[in-house]
Design an enzyme around this catalytic site. Structure first.
Site, PDB file in Angstrom:
ATOM      1  N   LYS A 137       0.849  -1.192   0.000  1.00 37.93           N
ATOM      2  CA  LYS A 137       0.000   0.000   0.000  1.00 37.93           C
ATOM      3  C   LYS A 137       0.876   1.230   0.000  1.00 37.93           C
ATOM      4  CE  LYS A 137      -4.468   0.851   0.246  1.00 37.93           C
ATOM      5  NZ  LYS A 137      -5.519  -0.074  -0.213  1.00 37.93           N
TER       6      LYS A 137
HETATM    7  N1  GLU Z   1      -7.056   0.259  -3.652  1.00 33.93           N
HETATM    8  C1  GLU Z   1      -7.827  -0.896  -3.966  1.00 33.93           C
HETATM    9  C2  GLU Z   1      -7.947  -1.814  -2.749  1.00 33.93           C
HETATM   10  O1  GLU Z   1      -7.790  -1.380  -1.630  1.00 33.93           O
HETATM   11  C3  GLU Z   1      -7.333  -1.600  -5.209  1.00 33.93           C
HETATM   12  C4  GLU Z   1      -5.957  -2.139  -5.147  1.00 33.93           C
HETATM   13  C5  GLU Z   1      -5.435  -2.674  -6.465  1.00 33.93           C
HETATM   14  O2  GLU Z   1      -6.143  -2.672  -7.451  1.00 33.93           O
HETATM   15  O3  GLU Z   1      -4.274  -3.061  -6.438  1.00 33.93           O
HETATM   16  O4  GLU Z   1      -8.283  -2.961  -2.849  1.00 33.93           O
END
Ligand code: GLU
Length: 459
Positions: free
Chosen positions: A116
């Site tokens: 993240k």
């Molecule tokens: N931000 C989104 C999540 O928390 C998508 C993450 C992604 O597509 O890698 O799942």
């Protein structure tokens, strides 16, 4: 091990320890040792990367902006997860969200790990040129640790396809001649993104709810009756009814979920309330969601907040205070805004029978425990909001092959993948005494443990 996700990982591992099918080849002491290494592996991120981006703004000022990329675990594949632009971003939150990604990808059998990113800014306070500078600086500072087979960022709160396009462009300039389409997902379709990616999270949220409450319950009704539990009775009392739904949050995810609920002809549910940062709109016999989507598209994402704006949108609704959505007497409340929306000070006022987490972590631990005691059904983020990362995976595959799927094909694959997860998780949930969140975590942790063990990484 402080964070919320880490605590549930620990609890899930504890429940697994008593299960004979968990690491069955190992005996007493060896098994205990393996268990302890598992706890430390899954509760600690592999890398916490922090930089202060040096950004020259258009007004002539130079700002140092804190930015993170946390890489939690990559046992199942390259790190994967969004980059959040929000003023409340902090290290604990990014670590917590990265571990949630490890569990989410494991649960849905997506061959990625968990990561993240975050940048501590309120994107609304920066103009387009400055946001572009921030995005390219982010890639410059972290260019050594990201890439199609290392760590693949995506959009999250405060970012979207525009930011992913900029970031991929910068990655391409820094690494000429290297594969770049798979370096970021959630890009625009023109720039190698997948059809369907922008609505995939919202559609997945509504599909999870519909499948659990209507489709699964309908097909499994006699099995559910045999379970004779309050969990089973909740869905048995609802599966053939027309339900009332409220959506907190009408951004990219909330509006797509509400629109799917409105358009779904298989079941006759009614979206009676939606909200955003300004207002709650309520109508007992159902809101006109397509008209509201059209209005928000033309008004920088905001719902109508005055009688005049409602008139302009041609929508009939009562205007309520922003937070009133949380306390309405509806069958299901979808939390599709930000985290920590329901906490110890307001949890007792929530009347909805079912709560669906579309955002990541919208319910605090205390509220989650309270709802579990109250036998309120909570459909957790890790299960319901994985549509985004699943379609990110399809985008990554399409980028590698430079062969692109139609939108129908994307959604067919998305629902198939989610259904595969549900068909493992729901029978377990209805026949055990855990919450649905705990059931999902156990499933993920079991998968991660098995892979770690088979790769010889548990001693
Ligand atoms: N931000 C989104 C999540 O928390 C998508 C993450 C992604 O597509 O890698 O799942």
């Amino acid at each position: 091990m402080e964070s919320r996700t880490a605590k549930i990982v620990q609890d899930s591992l504890n429940s697994l320890f008593d299960d004979a099918s968990f690491l069955p080849d190992l005996y007493k002491e060896q098994r205990e040792k393996a268990f302890h290494s598992l706890v430390s592996i899954l509760s600690t991120p592999n890398h916490v990367n922090k930089s202060y981006l040096r950004v020259a703004l258009e007004n002539g000022n130079v700002e140092r902006i804190p930015a993170y990329r946390v890489q939690h675990n990559n046992i199942l594949g390259p790190y994967k997860g969004g980059i959040r632009f929000h003023e409340s971003v902090n290290e604990d939150e990014v670590v917590n969200l990265s571990s949630l990604m490890t569990l989410k990808t494991a649960l849905h059998n997506v061959p990625f790990g968990g990561g993240k990113g975050g940048v501590v800014i309120n994107p609304k306070e920066y103009n387009k040129k400055d946001l572009h500078s921030i995005c390219i600086k982010y890639v410059q500072y972290f260019s050594g640790i990201i890439g199609p087979n290392k760590d693949i960022p995506a959009p999250d709160v405060g970012t979207g396809e525009r930011e992913m396009d900029w970031m991929m462009g910068e990655f391409k300039s820094i690494h000429p001649g290297r594969d770049y389409l798979g370096s970021f997902t959630g890009k625009s379709v023109e720039n190698g993104g997948s059809l369907g990616r922008s609505t995939s999270t919202g559609k997945g949220v509504y599909f999870t709810f519909r499948y659990m409450i209507h489709d699964f319950a309908e097909v499994q009704k006699s099995w559910l009756k045999d379970q004779n539990s309050s969990k089973a009775n909740t869905v048995l009392n609802m599966y053939d009814q027309s339900l009332t739904l409220a959506f907190q949050g009408f951004g990219n995810v909330g509006s797509a979920a509400a629109l799917d609920a409105y358009q779904c002809s298989k079941v006759n549910n009614k979206v009676v309330a939606v909200s955003d940062r300004n207002v709650t709109l309520y109508k007992e016999d159902g809101l006109d969601i397509p008209a509201l989507v059209k209005f928000t598209d033309n008004n920088e994402g905001d719902l109508p907040k005055t009688k005049e704006e409602l008139k302009e949108a041609d929508v009939h609704a009562e205007i309520l205070e922003r937070d009133e959505i949380l306390y309405l007497d509806v069958d299901a409340l979808f939390l599709v805004a930000l985290e920590n929306q329901i906490h110890k000070n307001n949890m007792k006022n929530v009347k909805a029978k079912i709560i669906v987490e579309g955002a990541n972590g919208p319910i605090t631990n205390e509220a989650d425990n309270y709802f579990a005691e109250q036998k309120k059904l909570v459909i957790p983020d890790i299960l319901s909001n994985a549509g985004g990362v699943i379609v990110s995976y399809f985008e990554w595959i399409q980028g590698k092959e430079t062969q692109f799927f139609t939108e129908d094909e994307v959604f067919r694959r998305l629902y198939k993948k989610m259904q595969h997860t549900f068909d493992h998780v729901f029978p377990a949930f209805f026949s055990n005494s855990h919450s649905l969140r705990r059931t999902c975590y156990i499933h993920s942790v079991l998968k991660l443990s098995t892979v770690l063990y088979r790769q010889g990484k548990l001693y």
